[in-house]
Design a protein around this motif. Structure first.
Motif, PDB file in Angstrom:
ATOM      1  N   ILE A 185      29.250  11.324 -17.621  1.00  0.00           N
ATOM      2  CA  ILE A 185      29.279  11.652 -16.196  1.00  0.00           C
ATOM      3  C   ILE A 185      28.055  12.469 -15.802  1.00  0.00           C
ATOM      4  CG2 ILE A 185      30.541  12.880 -14.393  1.00  0.00           C
ATOM      5  CD1 ILE A 185      33.114  12.125 -15.936  1.00  0.00           C
ATOM      6  N   GLN A 186      27.759  13.514 -16.560  1.00  0.00           N
ATOM      7  CA  GLN A 186      26.566  14.307 -16.257  1.00  0.00           C
ATOM      8  C   GLN A 186      26.020  14.946 -17.525  1.00  0.00           C
ATOM      9  OE1 GLN A 186      28.670  17.248 -13.618  1.00  0.00           O
ATOM     10  NE2 GLN A 186      27.479  18.701 -14.813  1.00  0.00           N
ATOM     11  N   PHE A 188      23.718  17.891 -17.328  1.00  0.00           N
ATOM     12  CA  PHE A 188      23.249  19.255 -17.134  1.00  0.00           C
ATOM     13  C   PHE A 188      24.190  19.995 -16.216  1.00  0.00           C
ATOM     14  CE2 PHE A 188      20.842  22.648 -15.207  1.00  0.00           C
ATOM     15  CZ  PHE A 188      20.163  23.191 -16.291  1.00  0.00           C
ATOM     16  N   PRO A 189      24.480  21.246 -16.472  1.00  0.00           N
ATOM     17  CA  PRO A 189      24.063  22.116 -17.582  1.00  0.00           C
ATOM     18  C   PRO A 189      24.770  21.803 -18.904  1.00  0.00           C
ATOM     19  CG  PRO A 189      25.380  23.330 -15.951  1.00  0.00           C
ATOM     20  CD  PRO A 189      25.270  21.949 -15.466  1.00  0.00           C
ATOM     21  N   SER A 190      25.874  21.084 -18.872  1.00  0.00           N
ATOM     22  CA  SER A 190      26.489  20.637 -20.108  1.00  0.00           C
ATOM     23  C   SER A 190      26.723  19.134 -20.002  1.00  0.00           C
ATOM     24  CB  SER A 190      27.830  21.334 -20.328  1.00  0.00           C
ATOM     25  OG  SER A 190      27.682  22.720 -20.277  1.00  0.00           O
TER      26      SER A 190
ATOM     27  N   ARG B 292      33.746  16.350  -9.486  1.00  0.00           N
ATOM     28  CA  ARG B 292      32.332  16.138  -9.809  1.00  0.00           C
ATOM     29  C   ARG B 292      31.435  17.064  -9.004  1.00  0.00           C
ATOM     30  NH1 ARG B 292      31.828   9.868 -11.677  1.00  0.00           N
ATOM     31  NH2 ARG B 292      33.660  10.021 -12.988  1.00  0.00           N
ATOM     32  N   MET B 295      31.271  20.336 -10.740  1.00  0.00           N
ATOM     33  CA  MET B 295      30.561  20.379 -12.023  1.00  0.00           C
ATOM     34  C   MET B 295      29.070  20.117 -11.896  1.00  0.00           C
ATOM     35  SD  MET B 295      33.166  18.813 -14.823  1.00  0.00           S
ATOM     36  CE  MET B 295      33.396  17.194 -14.133  1.00  0.00           C
ATOM     37  N   HIS B 296      28.664  19.442 -10.818  1.00  0.00           N
ATOM     38  CA  HIS B 296      27.242  19.149 -10.664  1.00  0.00           C
ATOM     39  C   HIS B 296      26.508  20.451 -10.352  1.00  0.00           C
ATOM     40  CE1 HIS B 296      23.526  17.382  -9.252  1.00  0.00           C
ATOM     41  NE2 HIS B 296      23.896  16.286  -9.893  1.00  0.00           N
ATOM     42  N   PRO B 297      25.393  20.729 -11.050  1.00  0.00           N
ATOM     43  CA  PRO B 297      24.746  22.024 -10.842  1.00  0.00           C
ATOM     44  C   PRO B 297      24.306  22.259  -9.392  1.00  0.00           C
ATOM     45  CG  PRO B 297      23.392  20.581 -12.222  1.00  0.00           C
ATOM     46  CD  PRO B 297      24.729  19.940 -12.098  1.00  0.00           C
ATOM     47  N   LEU B 401      29.749  24.992 -16.509  1.00  0.00           N
ATOM     48  CA  LEU B 401      28.590  25.375 -15.699  1.00  0.00           C
ATOM     49  C   LEU B 401      27.834  26.541 -16.333  1.00  0.00           C
ATOM     50  CD1 LEU B 401      29.498  25.382 -11.887  1.00  0.00           C
ATOM     51  CD2 LEU B 401      27.778  24.004 -13.046  1.00  0.00           C
TER      52      LEU B 401
END
Lengths: 219, 662
Positions: A185-186, A188-190, B292, B295-297, B401
């Motif tokens: 899914i992503q 960054f940051p993890s 989402r 969680m997205h920075p 995060l």
């Protein structure tokens, strides 16, 4: 000039026995060959090996060729298991045939395709080639580390690789196991990915131990 | 070794279960074991939406029809091969409590992953009931599970439940009553080499482990620390066993836990094909989109700031100002205090005794007033807000995060849970540090909680003190964050150890349930009061006695020196003395000083910083001793005391040097 298949087998065996098992010399019997066999003569004439009484030692000159043979054998095994999804038993016999067909250029492409794997399916290290040294990971790999993928990538877990047994246990208890579908899914940051109906977040170190076979390479 | 809670926000509600049929609830973290426990026993155990809420074993009695049974709730465990301390606790319960029935509470939507533990429990020869909980979430995802096939394939009772709605509980009770021990189940075979090793180890094992010899053998092969238990119980044959383990291990190039797990996964994969179907057409829903964003920075950090601001408005403005103002000035100022003064003056003829109950430092006018008018509204609003945050499942998202920042201070993202909890109650948070994996992480987290994380009561009083002064509040936040990061960074350098790893399940976002938020807040506030009120009253008495004998003046006099060094008025020393009893009590003392107009500007900020960093309250100190040991706890205290004053000193010098006017 190309070595014969049998000569390659001998070099491979010698390399494993001397470099990994710590032996100094290997008996001719163990190599399933004889003093006068053409492959032994071939290696002697190239100055790759020394022959004394009934045992053979690997010379410095033969080292590179030997390491390369081992590398190709183990890459072939990875190819069988990760990409062709062959059963372990089939893998063994096919890998032996396959390694001799691999030329240097093809070897590098396959290594890249597989994401420069560090170990064979038996968990023995694969000697690194020139292609592994640069940042060649940008090339299209079929099997890549999760940490090298981009958000949105989908695939299946091919295998886990880590020297740390506890870490391996952690990954496994989260349900990260070969064959399980995974969607990143992503990053960054993890790293966050979906595994079945769960989402899991891990750091870069752990993501680097998960090797994924992507559904659509390069995408 | 299940230990009892002494003073936790989860309360101490253990009951004796002697002579009853014992039902043990086990399962992965965050699948609802505590909700099931609550449904069965009618007792409330803290329930939240993140893994690791339950860190202790809880016991309760329940009535199943006409039968009375004892139910045991355990911390989450993924596998019989434990990694964390809680998993070890849960396994110990299975091995030592001789359960009559083990209920494996599982997350239905993740059945495939859950079955690993089911199979391990079967292998262990335990009488298992499989409870597929969270069935509503599975159905919403379009998942169908054929319970009959699962029952016949596994040979155990299987029930479906939605514990939060109390659905399926009767079937669960029935299944538990009907469950019998079904011999050593061997659902999965792990190949000739491992099987023959399991067999020969099994022959050598003579001790009683509470679980099957097959399981003990498998654990030994997988490099588990059960070896220590085996060494204890099998003095004679242990070397022979270790030899078999060694030999078998050599035959494989991969670790045996990998081989065993993959073999089990193969079995489960086949089982899943027969039992579960998923309608894959469902798209991402609203909650998933929201998740989402969190969680997205790019969107996650603004989201965090908004959440903090909302928290500030609710706790800092509504709780600490509006509600405190009403209770303090109206209820106590206009009614209770004058009335109490009058009544006591009429009933008690001696001034000395009057002072014990009323006037400046009396039990009613000081102790009870602090507890009810200043602390209660703040703690209650904080716990309401905190319960909502917990139940939505935001904390694991915050953990991912913040992981990179926490790595710098020797922790990993997982530590966000004890840290955020610390803003509620540092004592509870100190106990939750158990969920961290390495001793190094636990020590660093405990230290930071004791030093740099003010609890809700403190935060509330501090916010009230600094209300309307944005600059002062900014300086306070800046100093505290700097201390947190700097001390963490240095502690990580000083304490050698392996780099922590971060991995965490991110549960789906869930709507908080009003009833759970209410019950949880009520339980926590109730616990808080039980602990706080006696201490406040005790403090009032000690202060009264101290003043009477003149001892109080001596101590205040001594304390006024360090207070003076950091630029504080003499009166602030009184607040520091209160601080020994509870940090919030000390902060509440400052509140009085500010209202009296003695304390403002730079000295106010300095004293707040010092008292916030100051020694933890007595409860936290005792919890620190319990969890980390006396030596470590005293070491921390020896560091924190002078360090708090040092920081106060530095802040004072810097602010004055820069000519800051607040």
């Amino acid at each position: 000039m190309r070595l014969s298949d049998k000569a390659e087998e001998i070099l491979e065996h010698l390399w494993i026995m001397t470099q990994e098992m710590g032996e100094k010399a290997v008996g001719l019997k163990e190599l399933k060959t004889g003093k006068d066999a053409p492959e032994v003569q071939e290696l002697l004439s190239l100055n790759y090996i020394d022959l004394s009484a009934d045992s053979v030692t690997l010379r410095e000159e033969g080292m590179e060729e030997a390491e390369s043979a081992v590398r190709r054998h183990r890459l072939a095994e990875r190819l069988m298991v990760d990409v062709l999804e062959l059963d372990r038993s089939l893998m063994e016999e096919n890998a032996c045939l396959f390694e001799h067909l691999l030329r240097r250029e093809v070897e590098e492409s396959i290594c890249t395709l597989l994401g420069h794997p560090k170990s064979c399916p038996h968990n023995r290290p694969i000697p690194s080639g020139r292609c592994c040294l640069g940042s060649a990971t940008s090339a299209r790999s079929i099997v890549s580390r999760l940490s090298d993928l981009e958000g949105g990538a989908k695939g299946k877990v091919a295998y886990l690789h880590t020297r740390d047994n506890k870490k391996l246990q952690k990954l496994m208890t989260m349900g990260i196991l070969p064959g399980v579908s995974i969607e990143l899914i992503q990053t960054f940051p993890s790293y966050v990915f979906r595994l079945g109906h769960t989402q899991i977040a891990v750091d870069r170190e752990m993501a680097g131990d998960i090797f994924v076979r992507c559904g659509n390479p390069g995408a | 070794m299940p230990e009892k809670a002494e003073c936790t926000c989860q309360g101490s509600i253990d009951e004796e279960l002697d002579g009853l049929r014992k039902v043990v609830l086990v399962g992965s973290p965050n699948v609802g074991k505590s909700v099931v426990f609550g449904n069965l026993t009618g007792k409330y155990v803290t329930v939240s939406n993140y893994p690791g809420t339950t860190v202790e074993v809880t016991r309760g009695r329940a009535r199943f029809g006409s039968v009375e049974v004892g139910v045991i709730d355990t911390p989450g465990m993924y596998s019989l091969l434990p990694i964390t301390e809680e998993e070890r606790v849960a396994r110990t319960v299975l091995m030592e409590e001789t359960p009559d029935v083990v209920v494996h509470v599982a997350d239905a939507k993740n059945l495939e992953r859950m079955l690993h533990l089911t199979i391990q429990l079967l292998e262990a020869g335990l009488p298992v009931v499989l409870d597929l909980n969270l069935m509503d979430e599975a159905e919403r995802l379009g998942m169908r599970i054929d319970l009959d096939v699962l029952r016949s394939e596994l040979g155990i009772p299987v029930v479906a439940t939605i514990a939060t709605e109390n659905k399926g509980m009767d079937q669960l009770r029935e299944a538990v009553l009907g469950c019998r021990r079904h011999g050593d189940g061997v659902p999965v075979r792990y190949g000739d080499s491992i099987e023959s090793a399991v067999h020969s180890i099994g022959e050598l094992l003579k001790g009683d482990y509470g679980i099957s010899k097959r399981t003990v053998a498998l654990l030994l092969l997988q490099d588990d620390d059960i070896l220590e238990v085996v060494r204890e119980k099998e003095a004679s044959d242990c070397s022979a066993i270790e030899e078999i383990v060694e030999r078998t291990r050599k035959g494989f190039s991969e670790p045996l836990n990998y081989i065993v797990t993959i073999e089990r996964q193969r079995f489960i994969g086949r089982l899943m094909e027969k039992t579960a179907t998923v309608d894959r057409s469902r798209g991402t829903d609203l909650k998933e989109k929201l998740s989402r964003l969190m969680m997205h920075p790019v969107t996650g950090i603004p989201f965090l700031l908004i959440a903090i601001y909302a928290l500030y408005e609710f706790v800092g403005v509504f709780g600490a100002q509006v509600a405190v103002d009403f209770l303090e000035n109206r209820v106590f100022g206009e009614y209770i205090n004058p009335a109490a003064n009058r009544i006591v003056a009429a009933v008690v003829p001696w001034k000395v005794l009057q002072d014990l109950f009323v006037n400046d430092y009396g039990i009613i006018t000081l102790g009870v007033r602090y507890a009810i008018a200043i602390i209660l509204p703040i703690v209650a609003t904080f716990f309401i807000a905190f319960s909502i945050i917990e139940d939505t499942g935001y904390l694991p998202r915050l953990a991912m995060l913040i992981d990179r920042v926490f790595k710098r201070i020797g922790l990993n993202g997982r530590a966000v849970i004890p840290v955020v909890l610390g803003f509620g109650c540092d004592t509870m948070a100190t106990m939750v540090t158990r969920t961290l994996e390495t001793r190094r992480e636990r020590v660093i987290a405990t230290l930071l909680l004791a030093l740099a994380i003010p609890c809700s009561a403190q935060v509330g009083v501090i916010l009230a003190l600094l209300s309307g002064n944005v600059k002062a509040l900014g300086i306070f936040v800046l100093v505290m964050s700097t201390v947190f990061l700097l001390v963490g960074f240095l502690a990580a350098r000083v304490m050698p150890g392996e780099q922590p790893l971060f991995y965490m399940e991110v549960p789906p976002l869930r709507w908080p349930k009003f009833s759970n938020v209410f019950t949880k807040t009520y339980t926590r506030v109730e616990w808080y009061f039980k602990e706080v009120l006696p201490l406040f009253i005790l403090a009032s008495i000690i202060i009264w006695a101290g003043r009477l004998t003149g001892l109080f003046d001596v101590v205040v006099n001594i304390l006024s020196y360090p207070a003076g060094w950091i630029g504080l008025p003499e009166e602030a020393a009184t607040a520091f003395l209160y601080g020994f009893f509870r940090r919030d009590f000390g902060a509440a003392g400052l509140y009085d000083l500010k209202n009296a107009g003695v304390l403002s500007g730079v000295p106010l900020v300095v004293s707040i910083v010092t008292i916030a960093l100051f020694m933890p309250c007595i409860a936290q100190l005792s919890m620190t001793i319990k969890e980390r040991g006396l030596k470590t706890a005293l070491g921390m205290a020896a560091f924190i005391f002078p360090f708090a004053f040092l920081v106060g000193y530095v802040v004072n010098v810097v602010l004055n040097g820069l000519g800051v006017i607040l």
